[in-house]
Design a protein around this motif. Structure first.
Motif, PDB file in Angstrom:
ATOM      1  N   PRO A  96      -8.804  -5.857  -5.416  1.00 27.33           N
ATOM      2  CA  PRO A  96      -8.216  -5.088  -6.702  1.00 27.33           C
ATOM      3  C   PRO A  96      -8.587  -3.923  -6.827  1.00 27.33           C
ATOM      4  CG  PRO A  96      -9.429  -6.972  -7.050  1.00 27.33           C
ATOM      5  CD  PRO A  96     -10.689  -6.869  -6.010  1.00 27.33           C
ATOM      6  N   SER A  97      -8.844  -3.529  -6.652  1.00 28.93           N
ATOM      7  CA  SER A  97      -9.246  -1.425  -6.627  1.00 28.93           C
ATOM      8  C   SER A  97      -7.742  -1.280  -5.491  1.00 28.93           C
ATOM      9  CB  SER A  97     -10.597  -0.649  -6.711  1.00 28.93           C
ATOM     10  OG  SER A  97     -11.060  -0.795  -6.038  1.00 28.93           O
ATOM     11  N   VAL A  98      -7.975  -1.608  -4.010  1.00 29.56           N
ATOM     12  CA  VAL A  98      -7.309  -1.267  -3.090  1.00 29.56           C
ATOM     13  C   VAL A  98      -5.523  -1.857  -3.239  1.00 29.56           C
ATOM     14  CG1 VAL A  98      -6.817  -1.322  -0.817  1.00 29.56           C
ATOM     15  CG2 VAL A  98      -9.157  -1.596  -1.342  1.00 29.56           C
ATOM     16  N   ASP A  99      -5.714  -3.098  -3.832  1.00 33.85           N
ATOM     17  CA  ASP A  99      -4.178  -3.473  -4.568  1.00 33.85           C
ATOM     18  C   ASP A  99      -4.034  -2.607  -5.817  1.00 33.85           C
ATOM     19  OD1 ASP A  99      -5.261  -5.406  -3.063  1.00 33.85           O
ATOM     20  OD2 ASP A  99      -5.025  -7.196  -4.612  1.00 33.85           O
ATOM     21  N   ASP A 100      -4.263  -2.152  -6.255  1.00 30.78           N
ATOM     22  CA  ASP A 100      -3.941  -0.986  -7.084  1.00 30.78           C
ATOM     23  C   ASP A 100      -3.591   0.713  -6.651  1.00 30.78           C
ATOM     24  OD1 ASP A 100      -3.869  -2.918  -9.099  1.00 30.78           O
ATOM     25  OD2 ASP A 100      -5.823  -2.433 -10.132  1.00 30.78           O
ATOM     26  N   ALA A 101      -4.648   0.823  -5.594  1.00 30.58           N
ATOM     27  CA  ALA A 101      -3.975   2.247  -5.663  1.00 30.58           C
ATOM     28  C   ALA A 101      -2.859   2.119  -3.898  1.00 30.58           C
ATOM     29  CB  ALA A 101      -5.288   2.551  -4.665  1.00 30.58           C
ATOM     30  N   VAL A 102      -3.400   1.040  -3.677  1.00 29.73           N
ATOM     31  CA  VAL A 102      -1.939   1.101  -2.917  1.00 29.73           C
ATOM     32  C   VAL A 102      -0.200   0.867  -3.492  1.00 29.73           C
ATOM     33  CG1 VAL A 102      -0.246  -0.408  -1.284  1.00 29.73           C
ATOM     34  CG2 VAL A 102      -2.771  -0.396  -0.574  1.00 29.73           C
ATOM     35  N   ASP A 103      -0.363   0.255  -4.264  1.00 30.74           N
ATOM     36  CA  ASP A 103       0.435  -0.088  -5.398  1.00 30.74           C
ATOM     37  C   ASP A 103       0.937   1.152  -6.268  1.00 30.74           C
ATOM     38  OD1 ASP A 103       0.994  -2.367  -4.532  1.00 30.74           O
ATOM     39  OD2 ASP A 103       0.044  -3.429  -6.879  1.00 30.74           O
ATOM     40  N   GLU A 104       0.507   2.423  -6.691  1.00 25.91           N
ATOM     41  CA  GLU A 104       0.426   3.363  -7.392  1.00 25.91           C
ATOM     42  C   GLU A 104       0.412   4.495  -6.267  1.00 25.91           C
ATOM     43  OE1 GLU A 104      -2.521   3.769 -10.166  1.00 25.91           O
ATOM     44  OE2 GLU A 104      -2.470   1.555 -11.095  1.00 25.91           O
ATOM     45  N   ASN A 105      -0.309   4.838  -4.904  1.00 30.66           N
ATOM     46  CA  ASN A 105      -0.252   5.873  -4.345  1.00 30.66           C
ATOM     47  C   ASN A 105       0.412   5.982  -3.358  1.00 30.66           C
ATOM     48  OD1 ASN A 105      -3.846   5.708  -6.701  1.00 30.66           O
ATOM     49  ND2 ASN A 105      -2.011   7.457  -6.855  1.00 30.66           N
ATOM     50  N   ALA A 106       0.219   4.535  -2.418  1.00 34.13           N
ATOM     51  CA  ALA A 106       0.369   4.853  -0.745  1.00 34.13           C
ATOM     52  C   ALA A 106       1.870   5.359  -0.751  1.00 34.13           C
ATOM     53  CB  ALA A 106       0.113   3.111  -0.790  1.00 34.13           C
ATOM     54  N   THR A 107       2.003   6.503   0.142  1.00 33.72           N
ATOM     55  CA  THR A 107       3.030   7.260   0.640  1.00 33.72           C
ATOM     56  C   THR A 107       3.877   6.943   1.956  1.00 33.72           C
ATOM     57  OG1 THR A 107       2.204   8.961   0.931  1.00 33.72           O
ATOM     58  CG2 THR A 107       2.810   8.545  -0.738  1.00 33.72           C
ATOM     59  N   GLY A 108       2.517   6.432   2.717  1.00 32.50           N
ATOM     60  CA  GLY A 108       2.690   5.625   3.898  1.00 32.50           C
ATOM     61  C   GLY A 108       3.034   4.502   4.408  1.00 32.50           C
ATOM     62  N   ASP A 109       3.043   3.539   5.182  1.00 32.10           N
ATOM     63  CA  ASP A 109       3.433   2.464   5.687  1.00 32.10           C
ATOM     64  C   ASP A 109       2.176   1.772   5.203  1.00 32.10           C
ATOM     65  OD1 ASP A 109       5.942   3.131   6.303  1.00 32.10           O
ATOM     66  OD2 ASP A 109       5.221   2.358   8.707  1.00 32.10           O
ATOM     67  N   THR A 110       2.488   0.470   4.797  1.00 31.61           N
ATOM     68  CA  THR A 110       1.367  -0.448   4.605  1.00 31.61           C
ATOM     69  C   THR A 110       1.205  -1.643   5.142  1.00 31.61           C
ATOM     70  OG1 THR A 110       2.796  -1.488   2.213  1.00 31.61           O
ATOM     71  CG2 THR A 110       0.753   0.981   2.113  1.00 31.61           C
ATOM     72  N   ALA A 151      -0.685  -3.107  15.703  1.00 31.30           N
ATOM     73  CA  ALA A 151       0.030  -2.057  17.462  1.00 31.30           C
ATOM     74  C   ALA A 151       1.745  -2.400  16.743  1.00 31.30           C
ATOM     75  CB  ALA A 151      -0.520  -2.741  18.388  1.00 31.30           C
ATOM     76  N   LYS A 152       2.376  -3.385  16.678  1.00 26.93           N
ATOM     77  CA  LYS A 152       3.606  -3.264  15.817  1.00 26.93           C
ATOM     78  C   LYS A 152       3.950  -1.494  14.953  1.00 26.93           C
ATOM     79  CE  LYS A 152       5.083  -7.501  17.227  1.00 26.93           C
ATOM     80  NZ  LYS A 152       4.629  -9.202  16.865  1.00 26.93           N
ATOM     81  N   GLN A 153       2.832  -1.845  13.681  1.00 31.00           N
ATOM     82  CA  GLN A 153       2.907  -0.688  12.890  1.00 31.00           C
ATOM     83  C   GLN A 153       2.552   0.417  13.779  1.00 31.00           C
ATOM     84  OE1 GLN A 153       4.492  -2.758  10.238  1.00 31.00           O
ATOM     85  NE2 GLN A 153       4.868  -0.291   9.534  1.00 31.00           N
ATOM     86  N   LEU A 154       2.008   0.407  14.338  1.00 29.03           N
ATOM     87  CA  LEU A 154       1.853   1.595  14.751  1.00 29.03           C
ATOM     88  C   LEU A 154       2.900   2.683  15.587  1.00 29.03           C
ATOM     89  CD1 LEU A 154      -1.878   1.576  15.523  1.00 29.03           C
ATOM     90  CD2 LEU A 154      -1.241   2.651  13.546  1.00 29.03           C
ATOM     91  N   ALA A 155       3.018   1.866  16.322  1.00 30.13           N
ATOM     92  CA  ALA A 155       4.093   1.590  17.436  1.00 30.13           C
ATOM     93  C   ALA A 155       5.465   2.515  16.829  1.00 30.13           C
ATOM     94  CB  ALA A 155       4.642   1.087  17.924  1.00 30.13           C
ATOM     95  N   LYS A 156       5.740   1.972  15.480  1.00 28.21           N
ATOM     96  CA  LYS A 156       6.548   2.290  14.473  1.00 28.21           C
ATOM     97  C   LYS A 156       6.452   3.899  13.924  1.00 28.21           C
ATOM     98  CE  LYS A 156       8.977   1.481   9.691  1.00 28.21           C
ATOM     99  NZ  LYS A 156       8.432   0.701   8.752  1.00 28.21           N
TER     100      LYS A 156
END
Length: 301
Positions: A96-110, A151-156
């Protein structure tokens, strides 16, 4: 499994720290401009990201070695890694703490691996719960599917190295499919099929013809009831079980006591949720092969 961590408020606080003080992390954290930055939530995802990225990305594991991923609470540094990553690889509902950090702080692709693989309910593994079993990496073929998606995401994110990412994912798939074949061959024709484990982290292995019986249920921190222990003691005697498996990252005390009480061997089956000091020189493939050897010995394969 899905703990509603007291981290809801804590993660919000960490989020505000990162958002208000982003510049403070710019020089020292994953926001460095030197190459692609990947934040992986726990070890199997880090392993996949490292294999697929090769030398083209810096992969940070948000779960420190020896840490129990279920219980993860992100530090400000780890929250900054999420904020600065070009790609965050995680599994929604597992931490859950990672979910929260992704929702609130991630600026790149997830990339949420729960959207990539067919998670099955614990009920399909013989457990009285409709919750989805998150431990998909026990099935090497499912982990290979994650590798292809990474691999597909990193290629993007980094199209200049797209061919390398595709080739690395193909190499990873080859290794994982070979491992799958080893499990199919190794667990065929065993004298017994019942395996007693510490907690329900190995259900995906049941597709190889074994049956997992857990002492602690869905949570590695749970306490077995006297009725649970009595049922397992009877099962060990009736099915001729030779070994009770504890695991890394959590206390082996309950599993070792059950083994002692029933006069059978105690051994370790690694759920491969993270590396420890003892397994620091290992990787996913070697740990899975060690688990296979332990299962073959315990079940007379």
């Amino acid at each position: 499994m899905k703990r509603l961590a007291a981290a809801s408020a804590g993660a919000a606080l960490l989020g505000s720290v990162v958002l208000s003080g982003c510049a403070a992390f710019t020089d020292d954290s994953a926001t460095s401009a030197d190459g692609v930055q990947v934040a992986a939530a726990f070890y199997p995802l880090q392993y996949v990201a490292d294999r697929v990225a090769g030398g083209h990305a810096d992969v940070e594991n948000l779960t420190a070695p020896g840490g129990e991923p279920h219980d993860l609470e992100l530090t400000p540094k780890e929250t900054a890694d999420v904020a600065g990553a070009d790609l965050v690889l995680y599994q929604r509902g597992f931490q859950p703490s990672v979910d929260d950090a992704v929702d609130e702080n991630a600026t790149g692709d997830t990339l949420d691996v729960a959207d990539l693989v067919d998670l099955v309910p614990f009920r399909d593994h013989g457990v009285d719960s409709d919750e989805l079993d998150p431990h998909f990496w026990q099935d090497p073929v499912l982990l290979a599917d994650v590798g292809d998606a990474v691999a597909k995401q990193l290629a993007k994110v980094d199209p200049d190295h797209a061919d390398d990412y595709t080739a690395n994912a193909a190499d990873l798939r080859s290794d994982l499919e070979q491992l799958d074949q080893e499990y199919q061959a190794g667990l065929t024709g065993c004298e017994r099929s019942t395996v007693v484990v510490s907690h329900d982290a190995f259900g995906y292995l049941q597709r190889y013809g074994i049956t997992m019986e857990a002492i602690l249920g869905l949570s590695p921190d749970a306490e077995p009831t006297p009725a649970d222990l009595a049922r397992l003691e009877k099962l060990i005697q009736e099915d001729g079980v030779t070994t009770v498996f504890s695991e890394s990252l959590v206390s082996p005390e309950t599993a070792e006591q059950l083994a002692h009480d029933t006069g059978v061997t105690s051994a370790v089956l690694d759920p491969i949720e993270g590396l420890t000091d003892e397994t620091a020189d290992e990787d996913y493939l070697s740990l899975m092969r060690s688990n296979l050897s332990a299962l073959e010995e315990a079940n007379g394969c």
